[in-house]
Write a protein that holds these residues in place. Structure first.
Motif, PDB file in Angstrom:
ATOM      1  N   ALA A  64      46.095  44.615 -37.968  1.00 47.73           N
ATOM      2  CA  ALA A  64      44.755  44.783 -37.955  1.00 47.73           C
ATOM      3  C   ALA A  64      43.886  43.964 -36.643  1.00 47.73           C
ATOM      4  O   ALA A  64      42.968  44.527 -36.562  1.00 47.73           O
ATOM      5  N   SER A  65      44.688  43.185 -36.055  1.00 43.68           N
ATOM      6  CA  SER A  65      43.634  42.569 -35.021  1.00 43.68           C
ATOM      7  C   SER A  65      44.423  43.144 -33.615  1.00 43.68           C
ATOM      8  O   SER A  65      44.063  42.628 -32.661  1.00 43.68           O
ATOM      9  N   LEU A  66      45.496  43.928 -33.720  1.00 47.38           N
ATOM     10  CA  LEU A  66      46.162  44.422 -32.458  1.00 47.38           C
ATOM     11  C   LEU A  66      46.079  45.893 -32.458  1.00 47.38           C
ATOM     12  O   LEU A  66      46.056  46.595 -33.347  1.00 47.38           O
ATOM     13  N   ALA A  67      45.975  46.484 -31.133  1.00 47.85           N
ATOM     14  CA  ALA A  67      46.151  47.817 -30.709  1.00 47.85           C
ATOM     15  C   ALA A  67      47.375  48.007 -29.916  1.00 47.85           C
ATOM     16  O   ALA A  67      47.519  47.034 -28.981  1.00 47.85           O
ATOM     17  N   GLY A  68      48.325  48.844 -30.140  1.00 46.33           N
ATOM     18  CA  GLY A  68      49.398  49.134 -29.256  1.00 46.33           C
ATOM     19  C   GLY A  68      49.686  50.329 -28.792  1.00 46.33           C
ATOM     20  O   GLY A  68      49.005  51.441 -29.163  1.00 46.33           O
ATOM     21  N   VAL A  85      52.625  47.390 -25.089  1.00 45.61           N
ATOM     22  CA  VAL A  85      51.795  46.606 -24.819  1.00 45.61           C
ATOM     23  C   VAL A  85      50.754  46.512 -25.978  1.00 45.61           C
ATOM     24  O   VAL A  85      50.378  47.397 -26.595  1.00 45.61           O
ATOM     25  N   VAL A  86      50.431  45.134 -26.430  1.00 42.19           N
ATOM     26  CA  VAL A  86      49.555  45.203 -27.535  1.00 42.19           C
ATOM     27  C   VAL A  86      48.258  44.501 -26.876  1.00 42.19           C
ATOM     28  O   VAL A  86      48.398  43.346 -26.034  1.00 42.19           O
ATOM     29  N   THR A  87      47.162  44.631 -27.399  1.00 36.52           N
ATOM     30  CA  THR A  87      45.764  44.170 -27.167  1.00 36.52           C
ATOM     31  C   THR A  87      45.297  43.491 -28.414  1.00 36.52           C
ATOM     32  O   THR A  87      45.297  44.118 -29.336  1.00 36.52           O
ATOM     33  N   ASN A  88      44.656  42.102 -28.340  1.00 36.63           N
ATOM     34  CA  ASN A  88      43.985  41.614 -29.142  1.00 36.63           C
ATOM     35  C   ASN A  88      42.688  42.017 -29.386  1.00 36.63           C
ATOM     36  O   ASN A  88      41.615  41.937 -28.508  1.00 36.63           O
ATOM     37  N   THR A  89      42.309  42.924 -30.311  1.00 37.61           N
ATOM     38  CA  THR A  89      41.312  43.693 -30.561  1.00 37.61           C
ATOM     39  C   THR A  89      40.156  43.117 -31.612  1.00 37.61           C
ATOM     40  O   THR A  89      39.141  43.422 -31.840  1.00 37.61           O
ATOM     41  N   GLY A  90      40.699  41.700 -32.008  1.00 40.61           N
ATOM     42  CA  GLY A  90      40.008  40.932 -33.029  1.00 40.61           C
ATOM     43  C   GLY A  90      39.141  39.974 -32.158  1.00 40.61           C
ATOM     44  O   GLY A  90      38.792  40.016 -31.358  1.00 40.61           O
ATOM     45  N   SER A  91      38.356  39.130 -33.077  1.00 40.90           N
ATOM     46  CA  SER A  91      37.161  38.329 -32.614  1.00 40.90           C
ATOM     47  C   SER A  91      37.718  36.906 -32.434  1.00 40.90           C
ATOM     48  O   SER A  91      36.866  36.163 -31.955  1.00 40.90           O
ATOM     49  N   ALA A  92      38.876  36.485 -32.858  1.00 45.75           N
ATOM     50  CA  ALA A  92      39.318  35.376 -32.573  1.00 45.75           C
ATOM     51  C   ALA A  92      40.702  35.277 -31.917  1.00 45.75           C
ATOM     52  O   ALA A  92      41.221  36.369 -31.773  1.00 45.75           O
ATOM     53  N   MET A  93      41.037  34.375 -31.431  1.00 45.58           N
ATOM     54  CA  MET A  93      42.408  34.161 -30.737  1.00 45.58           C
ATOM     55  C   MET A  93      43.778  34.025 -31.665  1.00 45.58           C
ATOM     56  O   MET A  93      43.427  33.684 -32.908  1.00 45.58           O
ATOM     57  N   CYS A  94      44.837  34.954 -31.281  1.00 39.43           N
ATOM     58  CA  CYS A  94      45.949  34.813 -32.282  1.00 39.43           C
ATOM     59  C   CYS A  94      47.189  34.779 -31.217  1.00 39.43           C
ATOM     60  O   CYS A  94      47.296  34.609 -30.022  1.00 39.43           O
ATOM     61  N   THR A  95      48.313  34.462 -32.100  1.00 34.70           N
ATOM     62  CA  THR A  95      49.562  34.057 -31.491  1.00 34.70           C
ATOM     63  C   THR A  95      50.658  34.970 -31.841  1.00 34.70           C
ATOM     64  O   THR A  95      50.893  35.355 -33.045  1.00 34.70           O
ATOM     65  N   LEU A  96      51.359  35.496 -30.922  1.00 39.33           N
ATOM     66  CA  LEU A  96      52.817  36.209 -31.209  1.00 39.33           C
ATOM     67  C   LEU A  96      53.774  35.464 -30.965  1.00 39.33           C
ATOM     68  O   LEU A  96      53.886  34.876 -29.771  1.00 39.33           O
ATOM     69  N   GLN A 130      43.689  35.675 -26.236  1.00 33.35           N
ATOM     70  CA  GLN A 130      42.305  35.468 -26.646  1.00 33.35           C
ATOM     71  C   GLN A 130      41.622  36.877 -26.708  1.00 33.35           C
ATOM     72  O   GLN A 130      42.538  37.816 -26.773  1.00 33.35           O
ATOM     73  N   PRO A 131      40.751  37.016 -27.462  1.00 36.74           N
ATOM     74  CA  PRO A 131      40.242  38.443 -27.859  1.00 36.74           C
ATOM     75  C   PRO A 131      40.362  39.325 -26.346  1.00 36.74           C
ATOM     76  O   PRO A 131      39.682  38.670 -25.101  1.00 36.74           O
ATOM     77  N   GLY A 132      40.824  40.428 -26.514  1.00 36.48           N
ATOM     78  CA  GLY A 132      40.836  41.419 -25.400  1.00 36.48           C
ATOM     79  C   GLY A 132      42.070  41.001 -24.538  1.00 36.48           C
ATOM     80  O   GLY A 132      42.228  41.740 -23.696  1.00 36.48           O
ATOM     81  N   ALA A 133      42.951  39.927 -24.542  1.00 33.80           N
ATOM     82  CA  ALA A 133      44.084  39.634 -23.995  1.00 33.80           C
ATOM     83  C   ALA A 133      45.328  40.484 -24.378  1.00 33.80           C
ATOM     84  O   ALA A 133      45.229  40.942 -25.471  1.00 33.80           O
ATOM     85  N   LYS A 134      46.500  40.686 -23.514  1.00 31.81           N
ATOM     86  CA  LYS A 134      47.428  41.586 -23.788  1.00 31.81           C
ATOM     87  C   LYS A 134      48.593  40.821 -23.797  1.00 31.81           C
ATOM     88  O   LYS A 134      48.823  39.781 -23.205  1.00 31.81           O
ATOM     89  N   ALA A 135      49.914  41.448 -24.454  1.00 28.73           N
ATOM     90  CA  ALA A 135      51.295  40.800 -24.205  1.00 28.73           C
ATOM     91  C   ALA A 135      51.986  42.048 -24.349  1.00 28.73           C
ATOM     92  O   ALA A 135      51.549  43.237 -24.663  1.00 28.73           O
ATOM     93  N   ALA A 136      53.239  42.161 -23.840  1.00 23.96           N
ATOM     94  CA  ALA A 136      54.148  43.127 -23.735  1.00 23.96           C
ATOM     95  C   ALA A 136      55.510  42.891 -24.053  1.00 23.96           C
ATOM     96  O   ALA A 136      55.850  41.497 -24.125  1.00 23.96           O
ATOM     97  N   ALA A 137      56.114  43.821 -24.148  1.00 29.55           N
ATOM     98  CA  ALA A 137      57.565  43.998 -24.602  1.00 29.55           C
ATOM     99  C   ALA A 137      58.273  44.820 -23.773  1.00 29.55           C
ATOM    100  O   ALA A 137      57.885  45.912 -23.803  1.00 29.55           O
ATOM    101  N   ASN A 138      59.517  44.794 -23.290  1.00 29.21           N
ATOM    102  CA  ASN A 138      60.136  45.528 -22.521  1.00 29.21           C
ATOM    103  C   ASN A 138      61.030  46.457 -23.452  1.00 29.21           C
ATOM    104  O   ASN A 138      61.561  45.843 -24.526  1.00 29.21           O
ATOM    105  N   PHE A 193      58.052  39.458 -26.940  1.00 34.34           N
ATOM    106  CA  PHE A 193      56.694  39.441 -26.376  1.00 34.34           C
ATOM    107  C   PHE A 193      56.723  38.392 -25.247  1.00 34.34           C
ATOM    108  O   PHE A 193      57.065  37.301 -25.299  1.00 34.34           O
ATOM    109  N   TYR A 194      55.712  39.048 -24.095  1.00 34.14           N
ATOM    110  CA  TYR A 194      55.398  37.925 -22.941  1.00 34.14           C
ATOM    111  C   TYR A 194      53.919  38.306 -22.508  1.00 34.14           C
ATOM    112  O   TYR A 194      53.638  39.311 -22.869  1.00 34.14           O
ATOM    113  N   PRO A 195      53.253  37.275 -21.981  1.00 31.57           N
ATOM    114  CA  PRO A 195      51.825  37.600 -21.370  1.00 31.57           C
ATOM    115  C   PRO A 195      51.881  38.697 -20.614  1.00 31.57           C
ATOM    116  O   PRO A 195      52.802  39.071 -19.701  1.00 31.57           O
ATOM    117  N   ALA A 196      50.981  39.700 -20.899  1.00 35.26           N
ATOM    118  CA  ALA A 196      50.715  40.956 -19.690  1.00 35.26           C
ATOM    119  C   ALA A 196      49.615  40.715 -18.897  1.00 35.26           C
ATOM    120  O   ALA A 196      48.737  40.017 -19.266  1.00 35.26           O
TER     121      ALA A 196
END
Length: 196
Positions: A64-68, A85-96, A130-138, A193-196
């Motif tokens: 619910a808080s990610l877009a991929g 690539v996933v993007t945090n589209t929520g209003s709070a930070m989250c962890t993968l 953080q909100p709006g930040a991205k992570a990626a998986a190969n 996942f790693y920081p993108a």
């Protein structure tokens, strides 16, 4: 008579005489407590204390808080390489932390053959978004038919999308797929996942 003599002596010394009640009132005047002084002789101020700032609480990222999306694909010797690539589209930070689930599907959402295999490059490590930040998986898959897959025409049914489940979650998010069939029985290698 003796009292008059004592009072007279005090007048000569510059002090005032009063009634015994006035003397009692004077002794009852409160005296301010002494303050601690610094070496310079002035009172050391005590700074006001304020509560420490609260550390934001990070929770697991959910569908619910990610877009991929699957990024651009690089071909090479029968293989395809891309990033999920996933993007945090929520209003709070989250962890993968770890690997995504990834199930290929047809246009109506029915599962297609998928053989997801985890790789250790990179391995699992917490990624805080953080909100709006991205992570990626190969991602890596093959377009070369294997086993009893047909060598003419598509090796497998062509996916229209994938259901991707964030680490340690159960609800998937829909991810578009427009990269053709995945041969080898739908074998896809995926990294953590790693920081993108």
């Amino acid at each position: 008579m003796r009292r008059l003599v004592v009072c007279g002596a005090l007048v000569l010394l510059g002090s005032a005489c009063g009634s015994p009640q006035q003397a009692a009132d004077t002794s009852a005047i409160p005296i301010a407590p002494s303050t601690t002084t610094s070496s310079a002789g002035s009172a050391a101020p005590v700074p006001p204390t304020s509560p420490a700032p609260a550390t934001p609480v990070s929770t697991r990222c959910t569908a619910a808080s990610l877009a991929g999306e699957v990024g651009s694909v690089d071909p090479g010797a029968g293989n395809r390489y891309a990033t999920f690539v996933v993007t945090n589209t929520g209003s709070a930070m989250c962890t993968l932390s770890g690997y995504s689930g990834f199930q290929l599907q047809d246009g109506s959402g029915q599962p297609l053959p998928t053989d997801l295999q985890r790789t250790e490059d990179p391995g699992p490590s917490p990624v805080t978004l953080q909100p709006g930040a991205k992570a990626a998986a190969n991602l890596r898959w093959t377009v070369v038919p294997t086993g009893d897959e047909p060598v003419r025409g598509p090796c497998e049914s062509e996916p229209a999308k994938a259901a991707a489940i964030p680490p340690d979650e159960t609800e998937p998010m829909a991810v578009a797929w427009s990269f053709g069939p995945v041969c080898g029985g739908g074998k896809i290698e995926i990294s953590a996942f790693y920081p993108a």
